[in-house]
Design a protein around this motif. Structure first.
Motif: not given
Length: 362
Positions: A340-352
């Motif tokens: 549900p979070l908007p795309d961002s570097v933070v979201k990508q880093a957490l997923a990675s």
């Protein structure tokens, strides 16, 4: 099964943060999955600066005028660690307003709480080393080590009390779960309780709870919407469980270089972990090959030869691949929680990072 969540990561984190705090243009080295942060021209320097401040306040928080208390409290802080929990607090704050001073203080609280549990865990496990250094109870004895853990938690409680009632409630409930997880691990499953259910509840309490609180506090003090706070709770719990599941499988796959643990440590100590639980379940269902492996695991593992044979047998059995699949499922669920979070570097880093805790590509 008390492997630190920080163990096994490449040299990174807080030392790099300190090194780059005054030179924001320098690269910030972080554990796998967080490389995207270091590469971002705005996020990298911000995280670096926050981690440096966390380290400064952490050392201030454990300082004591009593020489013995000061030495014992500094023991694990000075041994290192990657400060994963403070990092998650800081990252979660970048989903909102990361500039609030309470974010850094909350990050210090979660790391102090983590450190306190390590002193207690090492006594209960009779662990000789932590982060490459002799454990506190090996240096000063069990009583001093336990009291040091209590003292550090007291310091965490003082700091969290300054953050307000909601933070204090989060801390209290988290510490309750940490204690219950250790208690339940110590006494084992109740009569009739499924061993896998018991095991998962233990690691959710012992590892997942504090990781969840780390993201929760960061999002809370960055004034993010309540739904974002809840997302970080769900993500943190799942990624913490995924880490511990993977750590248990690594113990019987011989990946000593990557995990920092000698292969078979949990087998020799009789610690119930995911691969062995799945093997026992398969053996009970009539799998003869699983029963043969269980017989090895339950035998005398005091010699290096016997331990090596047991490690090989567990590693090569299909149930170990099933254990990897379970760990991967928890990592996938952690990533899904971020959707549900908007795309961002933070979201990508957490997923990675969620994927990295299983792959351990370090």
């Amino acid at each position: 099964m008390t492997q630190s969540f920080d163990s096994g990561w490449a040299s990174a984190g807080v030392n790099s943060a300190l090194d780059t705090a005054d030179t924001p243009g320098d690269a910030l080295r972080l554990p796998p999955g967080f490389a995207l942060i270091a590469e971002d021209p705005e996020l990298g320097p911000s995280v670096s600066s926050c981690l440096a401040e966390v380290e400064k306040q952490l050392r201030s928080a454990i300082a004591n005028s009593d020489p013995l208390a000061d030495a014992t409290s500094r023991h694990l802080v000075e041994a290192g660690g990657k400060r994963i929990r403070p990092l998650l607090t800081i990252l979660a704050s970048h989903l909102g307003n990361p500039t609030r001073a309470k974010v850094v203080q909350a990050a210090v609280v979660v790391e102090l709480t983590h450190l306190a549990t390590l002193y207690h865990d090492d006594v209960m496990d009779s662990a000789p080393y932590r982060r490459g250094a002799p454990t506190a109870h090996e240096v000063w004895g069990n009583s001093v080590a336990i009291l040091t853990g209590d003292l550090i938690f007291a310091r965490a409680s003082i700091l969290v009390s300054e953050l307000g009632g909601e933070a204090l409630g989060i801390q209290a409930r988290t510490f309750e779960r940490l204690c219950l997880g250790q208690l339940h691990e110590t006494v084992g499953p109740r009569d009739g309780q499924d061993a896998l259910e018991h095991y998962l509840s233990v690691i959710a309490d012992k590892t997942g709870s504090l990781v969840a609180a780390s993201g929760q506090l960061g999002a809370l003090f960055a004034d993010t919407p309540r739904e974002v706070v809840d997302i970080m709770v769900s993500y943190g719990e799942k990624v913490g469980v995924a880490f511990q599941l993977a750590d248990d499988v690594i113990d019987v796959t011989g990946r000593k270089v990557k995990s920092g643990k000698a292969p078979g440590t949990d087998l020799r100590e009789g610690v119930p972990t995911l691969p062995v639980i799945l093997l026992r379940r398969a053996a009970a269902a009539g799998d003869r090959s699983a029963a043969d492996v269980v017989a090895l695991v339950d035998g005398d593992l005091s010699s290096d030869e016997a331990l090596a044979a047991a490690v090989t047998a567990v590693r090569e059995h299909p149930q170990t691949q099933e254990a990897w699949a379970v760990a991967q499922q928890w990592a996938d669920e952690a990533v899904a929680a971020l959707e549900p979070l908007p795309d961002s570097v933070v979201k990508q880093a957490l997923a990675s990072f969620a994927q990295a805790v299983v792959s351990r590509d370090v």
